[in-house]
Write a protein that holds these residues in place. Sequence first.
Motif, PDB file in Angstrom:
ATOM      1  N   ASP A   1       2.395  -3.647   5.936  1.00  0.00           N
ATOM      2  CA  ASP A   1       1.009  -3.921   5.558  1.00  0.00           C
ATOM      3  C   ASP A   1       0.403  -5.051   6.388  1.00  0.00           C
TER       4      ASP A   1
ATOM      5  N   SER B   1      -3.752 -10.308   1.183  1.00  0.00           N
ATOM      6  CA  SER B   1      -4.622 -11.209   1.935  1.00  0.00           C
ATOM      7  C   SER B   1      -3.916 -11.688   3.202  1.00  0.00           C
TER       8      SER B   1
ATOM      9  N   ARG C   1       1.518  -0.772  -6.666  1.00  0.00           N
ATOM     10  CA  ARG C   1       0.874  -0.266  -5.451  1.00  0.00           C
ATOM     11  C   ARG C   1      -0.510  -0.868  -5.382  1.00  0.00           C
ATOM     12  N   SER C   2      -0.967  -1.139  -4.184  1.00  0.00           N
ATOM     13  CA  SER C   2      -2.304  -1.679  -3.973  1.00  0.00           C
ATOM     14  C   SER C   2      -3.071  -0.758  -3.039  1.00  0.00           C
ATOM     15  N   GLU C   3      -4.369  -0.667  -3.245  1.00  0.00           N
ATOM     16  CA  GLU C   3      -5.214   0.132  -2.365  1.00  0.00           C
ATOM     17  C   GLU C   3      -5.468  -0.573  -1.036  1.00  0.00           C
ATOM     18  N   SER C   4      -5.338  -1.897  -1.040  1.00  0.00           N
ATOM     19  CA  SER C   4      -5.573  -2.659   0.190  1.00  0.00           C
ATOM     20  C   SER C   4      -4.396  -3.612   0.428  1.00  0.00           C
ATOM     21  N   PRO C   5      -4.161  -3.965   1.699  1.00  0.00           N
ATOM     22  CA  PRO C   5      -3.049  -4.868   2.012  1.00  0.00           C
ATOM     23  C   PRO C   5      -3.266  -6.254   1.416  1.00  0.00           C
TER      24      PRO C   5
ATOM     25  N   THR D   1       0.838  -1.206   0.000  1.00  0.00           N
ATOM     26  CA  THR D   1       0.000   0.000   0.000  1.00  0.00           C
ATOM     27  C   THR D   1       0.873   1.256   0.000  1.00  0.00           C
ATOM     28  N   ASP D   2       2.075   1.168   0.528  1.00  0.00           N
ATOM     29  CA  ASP D   2       3.012   2.284   0.558  1.00  0.00           C
ATOM     30  C   ASP D   2       4.397   1.735   0.197  1.00  0.00           C
TER      31      ASP D   2
END
Length: 130
Positions: free
Chosen positions: A109, A63, A57-61, A14-15
Amino acid sequence: MVHVLSGRILLRPTDPERSRAFYGEQLGLAVYREFGTGPDRGTVYFLGGGHLELSGRSESPPSPAVRLWLQVQDVSAAHEELRAKGVEIVRPPVREPWGLVEMWIADPDGVPIVLVEVPADHPIRYRPGI
């Protein structure tokens, strides 16, 4: 059968900058290669016999089912080193009933990472008669 020459784990943090600081500076993984430019550039780290790639980059961590298992030579030494670098220790080193010494941390994350020491007398290392 597929003849696999190399493999890697891909994580979309995410970051990315925060994750690069964690894996590169705090965990101390050596860089295998980097590609692209800017904050979302890709970085591939050595993981013993494999690689860990942080890219995009992902908006959510990731799974909660994603976990990293990293064998180290000395879990107690890793514990002291990581604690000194400010890494949150989720669970300090414990000798498990199955004989491995395990310590748990998490990446920024929340990806669980187990650091494992295989004692010299453990069957995973040596099996007499085989």
